[in-house]
Design a protein around this motif. Structure first.
Motif, PDB file in Angstrom:
ATOM      1  N   ILE A 126       0.453  -0.888  -0.132  1.00 11.59           N
ATOM      2  CA  ILE A 126       0.163  -0.379  -0.216  1.00 11.59           C
ATOM      3  C   ILE A 126       0.751   0.857  -0.208  1.00 11.59           C
ATOM      4  N   ALA A 127       0.947   2.394  -0.704  1.00 13.29           N
ATOM      5  CA  ALA A 127       1.209   3.505  -0.555  1.00 13.29           C
ATOM      6  C   ALA A 127       0.395   4.246  -0.493  1.00 13.29           C
ATOM      7  N   LYS A 128       0.291   6.014  -0.386  1.00 12.21           N
ATOM      8  CA  LYS A 128      -0.358   7.186  -0.169  1.00 12.21           C
ATOM      9  C   LYS A 128       0.506   7.714  -1.599  1.00 12.21           C
ATOM     10  N   GLU A 129      -0.272   7.790  -2.236  1.00 12.35           N
ATOM     11  CA  GLU A 129       0.439   8.215  -4.092  1.00 12.35           C
ATOM     12  C   GLU A 129      -1.169   8.166  -4.649  1.00 12.35           C
ATOM     13  N   GLU A 130      -0.252   9.227  -5.399  1.00  9.47           N
ATOM     14  CA  GLU A 130      -1.700  10.044  -6.335  1.00  9.47           C
ATOM     15  C   GLU A 130      -1.710   8.494  -7.364  1.00  9.47           C
ATOM     16  N   PRO A 131      -2.765   8.470  -8.659  1.00  6.54           N
ATOM     17  CA  PRO A 131      -2.362   7.525  -9.592  1.00  6.54           C
ATOM     18  C   PRO A 131      -2.136   8.124 -10.866  1.00  6.54           C
ATOM     19  N   ILE A 132      -1.279   7.284 -11.923  1.00 12.30           N
ATOM     20  CA  ILE A 132      -0.597   7.796 -13.045  1.00 12.30           C
ATOM     21  C   ILE A 132      -2.404   6.442 -13.689  1.00 12.30           C
ATOM     22  N   ASP A 133      -2.306   5.735 -13.985  1.00 12.89           N
ATOM     23  CA  ASP A 133      -3.575   4.699 -14.717  1.00 12.89           C
ATOM     24  C   ASP A 133      -3.740   4.158 -14.062  1.00 12.89           C
ATOM     25  N   ALA A 134      -5.478   5.078 -13.416  1.00 10.86           N
ATOM     26  CA  ALA A 134      -5.884   4.049 -12.701  1.00 10.86           C
ATOM     27  C   ALA A 134      -6.980   2.884 -13.258  1.00 10.86           C
ATOM     28  N   SER A 135      -6.896   1.978 -12.880  1.00 14.17           N
ATOM     29  CA  SER A 135      -7.808   0.974 -13.612  1.00 14.17           C
ATOM     30  C   SER A 135      -8.855   1.163 -12.934  1.00 14.17           C
ATOM     31  N   VAL A 136      -8.944   0.313 -12.108  1.00 15.73           N
ATOM     32  CA  VAL A 136     -10.224   0.386 -10.778  1.00 15.73           C
ATOM     33  C   VAL A 136     -10.077   1.408  -9.702  1.00 15.73           C
ATOM     34  N   GLU A 137     -11.764   2.376  -9.133  1.00 14.18           N
ATOM     35  CA  GLU A 137     -10.727   2.770  -7.373  1.00 14.18           C
ATOM     36  C   GLU A 137     -12.381   2.769  -7.232  1.00 14.18           C
ATOM     37  N   THR A 138     -12.156   3.054  -5.877  1.00 14.72           N
ATOM     38  CA  THR A 138     -13.772   3.616  -5.182  1.00 14.72           C
ATOM     39  C   THR A 138     -13.023   4.673  -4.448  1.00 14.72           C
ATOM     40  N   ILE A 139     -14.435   5.792  -4.109  1.00  9.10           N
ATOM     41  CA  ILE A 139     -13.973   6.575  -2.833  1.00  9.10           C
ATOM     42  C   ILE A 139     -15.076   6.377  -1.805  1.00  9.10           C
ATOM     43  N   ILE A 140     -14.197   6.339  -0.209  1.00 10.99           N
ATOM     44  CA  ILE A 140     -14.796   5.873   0.656  1.00 10.99           C
ATOM     45  C   ILE A 140     -14.293   7.219   1.310  1.00 10.99           C
ATOM     46  N   ASN A 141     -14.872   8.223   2.330  1.00 13.30           N
ATOM     47  CA  ASN A 141     -15.944   8.901   2.712  1.00 13.30           C
ATOM     48  C   ASN A 141     -14.532  10.165   2.278  1.00 13.30           C
ATOM     49  N   GLU A 142     -14.928  10.843   0.819  1.00 11.09           N
ATOM     50  CA  GLU A 142     -13.412  11.030  -0.030  1.00 11.09           C
ATOM     51  C   GLU A 142     -12.460  10.709  -0.047  1.00 11.09           C
ATOM     52  N   VAL A 143     -12.093   9.418   0.384  1.00  9.91           N
ATOM     53  CA  VAL A 143     -10.543   9.570  -0.281  1.00  9.91           C
ATOM     54  C   VAL A 143     -10.505   8.406  -1.350  1.00  9.91           C
ATOM     55  N   ILE A 144      -9.918   8.468  -2.059  1.00  5.80           N
ATOM     56  CA  ILE A 144      -9.817   7.430  -3.304  1.00  5.80           C
ATOM     57  C   ILE A 144      -8.333   6.083  -2.604  1.00  5.80           C
ATOM     58  N   TYR A 145      -9.783   5.226  -3.117  1.00 10.60           N
ATOM     59  CA  TYR A 145      -9.064   3.171  -3.097  1.00 10.60           C
ATOM     60  C   TYR A 145      -8.694   2.852  -4.273  1.00 10.60           C
ATOM     61  N   TYR A 146      -7.660   2.517  -5.253  1.00 18.04           N
ATOM     62  CA  TYR A 146      -7.030   2.597  -6.138  1.00 18.04           C
ATOM     63  C   TYR A 146      -5.999   1.496  -6.776  1.00 18.04           C
ATOM     64  N   ILE A 147      -6.130   0.643  -7.948  1.00 14.42           N
ATOM     65  CA  ILE A 147      -5.563  -0.566  -7.918  1.00 14.42           C
ATOM     66  C   ILE A 147      -4.935   0.241  -9.859  1.00 14.42           C
ATOM     67  N   GLU A 148      -3.541   0.436 -10.038  1.00 17.53           N
ATOM     68  CA  GLU A 148      -2.958   1.133 -11.172  1.00 17.53           C
ATOM     69  C   GLU A 148      -3.211  -0.272 -12.140  1.00 17.53           C
TER      70      GLU A 148
END
Length: 96
Positions: free
Chosen positions: A45-67
């Motif tokens: 896990i890392a706290k970083e902005e995506p480059i090419d996210a293919s999957v994401e979900t937003i919970i309480n304004e936090v974006i969880y994603y997979i490149e």
């Protein structure tokens, strides 16, 4: 494919990684460890902005994603992020 994050896991991210609304949490494939899906690979896990996210979900304004480059690891499974109380860390389940 979807990402689900339990309330207790969300609290862990807030407490341990100082996650705030608007932050991004990336789940990425790393060499080492093991998982039920692949021997010798596990999730990091890392706290970083995506480059090419293919999957994401937003919970309480936090974006969880997979490149996109890490999507192969999940082999069509959904990612469920839970909290392991005994280890005081997130744990992952993969379900079709």
């Amino acid at each position: 494919m979807n990402i689900y994050v339990s309330e207790r896991a969300q609290k862990w991210f807030t407490d341990e990684m100082d996650v705030q609304p608007g932050d991004y949490i990336r789940f990425y494939v790393r060499y080492g460890g093991s998982s039920p899906l692949h021997e010798a690979f596990s999730l990091g896990i890392a706290k970083e902005e995506p480059i090419d996210a293919s999957v994401e979900t937003i919970i309480n304004e936090v974006i969880y994603y997979i490149e996109s480059k890490d999507e192969w690891f999940f082999d069509g499974h959904h990612l469920f992020v839970q909290y392991n109380e005994a280890l005081d860390e997130p744990e992952y389940e993969y379900k079709k």
